[in-house]
Design an enzyme around this catalytic site. Structure first.
Site, PDB file in Angstrom:
ATOM      1  N   LYS A   1     -20.984 -24.184  59.637  1.00  0.00           N
ATOM      2  CA  LYS A   1     -20.415 -24.736  58.498  1.00  0.00           C
ATOM      3  C   LYS A   1     -21.089 -25.764  57.754  1.00  0.00           C
ATOM      4  O   LYS A   1     -20.435 -25.988  56.609  1.00  0.00           O
ATOM      5  CB  LYS A   1     -18.611 -24.467  58.906  1.00  0.00           C
ATOM      6  CG  LYS A   1     -18.206 -24.586  57.311  1.00  0.00           C
ATOM      7  CD  LYS A   1     -15.965 -25.526  57.689  1.00  0.00           C
ATOM      8  CE  LYS A   1     -15.904 -25.870  56.851  1.00  0.00           C
ATOM      9  NZ  LYS A   1     -14.151 -25.867  57.526  1.00  0.00           N
TER      10      LYS A   1
ATOM     11  N   GLU B   1      -8.539 -27.632  52.370  1.00  0.00           N
ATOM     12  CA  GLU B   1      -7.709 -27.795  53.715  1.00  0.00           C
ATOM     13  C   GLU B   1      -6.117 -28.221  53.975  1.00  0.00           C
ATOM     14  O   GLU B   1      -5.738 -28.320  53.761  1.00  0.00           O
ATOM     15  CB  GLU B   1      -8.227 -28.340  54.974  1.00  0.00           C
ATOM     16  CG  GLU B   1      -9.444 -27.014  54.824  1.00  0.00           C
ATOM     17  CD  GLU B   1     -11.071 -27.303  55.857  1.00  0.00           C
ATOM     18  OE1 GLU B   1     -10.399 -28.000  56.935  1.00  0.00           O
ATOM     19  OE2 GLU B   1     -11.658 -26.364  56.228  1.00  0.00           O
TER      20      GLU B   1
ATOM     21  N   ASP C   1      -8.690 -20.062  57.345  1.00  0.00           N
ATOM     22  CA  ASP C   1      -9.097 -21.216  57.659  1.00  0.00           C
ATOM     23  C   ASP C   1     -10.510 -21.090  58.167  1.00  0.00           C
ATOM     24  O   ASP C   1     -11.132 -20.265  59.091  1.00  0.00           O
ATOM     25  CB  ASP C   1      -8.392 -21.687  57.897  1.00  0.00           C
ATOM     26  CG  ASP C   1      -8.731 -23.090  59.004  1.00  0.00           C
ATOM     27  OD1 ASP C   1      -9.729 -23.576  58.371  1.00  0.00           O
ATOM     28  OD2 ASP C   1      -8.062 -23.927  60.223  1.00  0.00           O
TER      29      ASP C   1
ATOM     30  N   ASP D   1      -7.146 -35.198  57.832  1.00  0.00           N
ATOM     31  CA  ASP D   1      -7.728 -33.326  58.553  1.00  0.00           C
ATOM     32  C   ASP D   1      -9.254 -33.700  59.561  1.00  0.00           C
ATOM     33  O   ASP D   1     -10.219 -34.142  58.596  1.00  0.00           O
ATOM     34  CB  ASP D   1      -7.308 -32.701  56.623  1.00  0.00           C
ATOM     35  CG  ASP D   1      -7.726 -31.599  57.720  1.00  0.00           C
ATOM     36  OD1 ASP D   1      -8.552 -31.312  59.122  1.00  0.00           O
ATOM     37  OD2 ASP D   1      -8.601 -30.517  56.850  1.00  0.00           O
TER      38      ASP D   1
END
Lengths: 620, 175
Positions: free
Chosen positions: A86, A185, A25, A207
């Site tokens: 990211k 994800e 992850d 999420d």
């Protein structure tokens, strides 16, 4: 006495030996690595027992530091300590500045791609991500006594566009990781929950991570995880709640211009304040810098008031995803919460009232994605041949082409199940037009300027014809990783152009190869040896796979075809033994590959027919 | 009718979606690239292509207009790439009026009700034009096929309106 046998590196000695594969992850704030052992997924920890690796990299002239040590340095050395990179993947500097405002970095360009100037040189977001992935890979190898990691499933936000996905894959390649699959994800989280409970029916995965928000609606049925719709915002997450608090601190202290290190202090205090407010009704934040000291009181009510517009924004995405899935809120059986930001009480209560259901939080929201990824990696690497798990995911954002007048013609709409191939025909606009430039876009809006530009390429050599007479067929293909390739062909002449879509601001294949070369400690010989070894392993894999198929399905070929294929396989085995040049093996593999194409296609047809035999059909 | 055969269901415009979905999952279990992760490059490519084709077949059969166009093209009347426009002044007039109404939706005093009403109209038109399709497509009669083609052309207008309506709803959501 019999000699002991030792296997080639990169392949197992016995076919049924447990192969080492991991799920990673790669998060905005924290990253994790997990693997399946004795049938159970677990996250791997560092020497200090921590599973989460802060996604922070510090670049100094003397070296690179990843994780907690880098976090420590963030306030003293903000411009060399890269945090939340990211969010920068697949983005331009202008987009970053517009989304995130003031950041303590010195942005620059490196070969036309975005980079950040540090003491250790220009660092692109892809490179920084590869250093985080590298640290996780090293951790995994270490915990298995330096056994080689054969492959990894790497998770990405479902709402990542093609540029962001491609950047993630590039980063993994740079870190020397064999990517088995890019996995969304929320889908990973659903796997972690779903396999646990054996649940059937429709579930929603909410999420909210450090930098991205995803909502996915899935249908679970006998081991199949079918994504019905997905939505979200690839630049909305915990960091945005922090920045609301930073603004509040500025307002309360009257200090509006912050140096990079004071800005970093404010952000860190904001993060701590936000986390504390999940447990306490009131927090006093002490801000001490440049010989000044301020105390700002933040109540949960005040924070909720600041945060509610962002939370409402996530609920709008939920509403759209539910609608896209063609269902009503009541049909959702369970809501799964993923990501550290779902610890905020406001988020929990708002999601609960939206779906009218208490959300599930039984698996640690910080680790659930890595655990799900590990479960899929275990299946993909071949450790569970009897598993009936299958993940069917969708394209998050529509793909299209620019047409006259700056409009976008959609070729593949959002929420189409992948893999998918779709073609559309276009024609020329002017008499005698011999070339056509194609502009590939991703997004939901009608105007080119409002969508993300993925790539531009041209089809040249169209024979001069009257306007409207040429037939140009443009084919979009999206693979199971959600990555796009585009080809265009003029039908009457067969003139063709292909492009593996690489964003204009991303990395080309050559760039990735060059960076890989640079990162190798030694020059040509090492590279050559490594490539030769890789090709030998690949050749053996091809031979073994084909022999296994022939053992079962040789009857699909006639004698001549069978003899030809066997001869090519034998030839490849010989080349593999003797060749000194990796390119020779590669060529032999390609020959076998071509010779086996008919066989492969017949096998696939046969297995499709077999899949539904026994199904009663009344009148076909 | 390859797509019907693929999913092992009878060729009929009125589809049995539950069976198609069930068979779809069984097919994907066989061909999906994840099932061939350790195969040769050629087999992997084949898996991606087959999975994409099966996905496309499902999308085609699921969508009322695409399904009709597909069935008609298999019967020898391919209208999928046609440039020709519809010659029905009454219908076109009605469409223009609907378009005007559509454009005014977002500025309506009560957009939610206005959208709901418009949705109802679209639904009615949809039913009107798709009612005879099953029979026409099963008629084995060239003249009936032409009537089916006209119905499909009209349905396409209706679905365009529906897409537009969705876009408007989306933009209202985004405010």
């Amino acid at each position: 006495m019999a000699l002991l046998q030792i296997a080639e590196p990169g392949q197992s000695a016995a076919p049924h030996e447990h192969k080492l594969a991991v799920g990673i992850d790669l998060g905005t704030t924290n990253s994790l690595v997990a693997t399946v052992q004795s049938g159970e997924a677990r996250t791997l920890t560092d020497e200090l027992g921590a599973a989460m690796l802060p996604s922070v990299v510090r670049y100094q002239a003397g070296g690179i530091t990843v994780g907690a040590d880098a976090v420590q340095a963030a306030t003293q050395d903000p411009s060399n300590t890269l945090i939340s990179v990211k969010r920068f993947l697949g983005k331009t500097q202008a987009e970053i500045e517009q989304s995130y405002g003031q950041l303590p970095y010195d942005f620059c360009e490196d070969n036309g791609t975005l980079a950040i100037q540090t003491e250790a040189g220009k660092i692109s977001p892809v490179k920084a991500s590869s250093h985080i992935l590298g640290a996780l890979k090293a951790r995994a190898e270490k915990s298995f006594g330096n056994q080689e990691i054969l492959g990894a499933v790497i998770t990405v936000p479902a709402y990542f566009d093609d540029a962001q996905r491609q950047s993630t894959k590039d980063a993994a390649e740079l870190a020397g990781i064999n990517v088995l699959r890019l996995l969304n994800e929320p889908t990973a989280a659903a796997v972690a929950y779903g396999l646990d409970s054996g649940q059937e029916g429709i579930i929603a995965v909410y999420d909210l991570g450090g930098g991205t928000f995803d909502i996915s609606i899935l249908r679970l049925h006998q081991g199949v995880f079918e994504v019905m719709a997905t939505g979200g915002d690839s630049s909305l997450g915990g960091d945005d709640f922090d920045s609301l608090l930073v603004d509040y601190f500025k307002q309360q202290t009257g200090v509006s211009v912050l140096s990079p290190s004071v800005l970093r202090l404010f952000i860190n205090k904001a993060k701590a304040c936000k986390e504390a407010l999940s447990q306490y009704a009131k927090v006093n934040v002490v801000l001490e810098f440049d010989e000044q000291k301020y105390t700002v009181e933040v109540t949960r009510e005040k924070f909720d008031e600041l945060a509610i517009p962002l939370v409402k924004k996530t609920l709008r995405s939920c509403r759209r995803a539910v609608k896209d899935a063609g269902i009503e809120n009541e049909e959702v059986l369970q809501v799964i919460m993923v990501g550290g930001s779902t610890r905020m009480p406001l988020v929990r209560s708002q999601v609960e009232s939206f779906f009218d259901k208490e959300p599930l939080t039984s698996i640690d929201p910080d680790r659930v994605v890595a655990l799900g990824a590990a479960l899929q990696a275990d299946v993909l690497i071949g450790n569970k041949p009897d598993s009936d798990m299958l993940l069917l995911d969708v394209l998050p954002l529509s793909l299209g082409l620019e047409t006259m007048g700056g409009l976008v013609e959609k070729i593949i709409p959002r929420n189409t199940t992948i893999p998918v191939a779709r073609a559309q025909e276009f024609t020329t606009f002017k008499d005698g037009q011999t070339a056509m430039s194609l502009h590939v876009l991703q997004g939901e809006r009608e105007l080119v300027d409002d969508c993300r530009s993925l790539a531009k390429f041209s089809l040249k050599g169209i024979p001069p014809m009257a306007a409207g007479a040429a037939h140009i067929r443009v084919t979009f293909k999206v693979d199971a990783d959600g990555l796009l390739s585009v080809s265009a062909m003029e039908k009457s002449t067969g003139v063709q152009a292909d492009i593996q879509v690489k964003p204009s601001f991303g990395l080309s294949d050559d760039q990735v190869a060059n960076m890989l070369k640079e990162s190798m400690s030694n020059a040509k010989d090492d590279m050559q040896a490594r490539m030769l070894k890789e090709q030998q392993v690949e050749a053996l894999r091809v031979i073994e796979a084909l022999e296994a198929s022939l053992a079962v399905d040789a009857n699909l070929l006639d004698e001549v075809q069978l003899a030809n294929l066997k001869a090519e396989i034998a030839e490849l085995a010989k080349v593999r033994e003797n060749a000194q040049q990796p390119s020779d093996i590669k060529a032999a593999i390609e020959k076998v590959d071509n010779a086996s194409s008919e066989f492969a296609s017949r096998r696939m047809d046969a297995s499709i027919k077999k899949a539904l035999t026994g199904q009663s059909v009344d009148n076909i | 009718m390859r797509y019907f055969e693929l999913f092992a269901v009878p060729v009929d415009y009125n589809i049995d979606l539950a069976t198609i979905n069930k068979h779809y999952l069984e097919l994907q279990r066989t061909v999906h690239p994840d099932r061939h992760a350790n195969a040769s490059a050629r087999d992997k490519l084949m898996a991606v292509q087959s999975a994409a084709e099966i996905n496309d077949a499902l999308q085609t059969l699921k969508h009322p207009v695409k399904r009709a166009e597909y069935m008609l093209s298999e019967l020898g009347v391919d209208i999928r790439a046609e440039q020709q426009t519809l010659q029905d002044p009454m219908f076109l007039m009605q469409q223009m009026e609907l378009r005007e109404e559509l454009e005014e939706l977002s500025s309506a005093s009560d957009p939610d009700t206005a959208i709901a009403n418009f949705e109802k109209q679209i639904k009615q038109l949809n039913e009107q034009y798709s009612a005879q399709l099953a029979e026409q497509l099963a008629s084995n009669n060239e003249q009936q096929y032409q009537l089916a083609a006209d119905n499909i052309r009209k349905l396409k207008f209706v679905y365009k309106l529906r897409d537009e309506l969705e876009r408007i709803e989306d933009s209202l959501f985004d405010d």
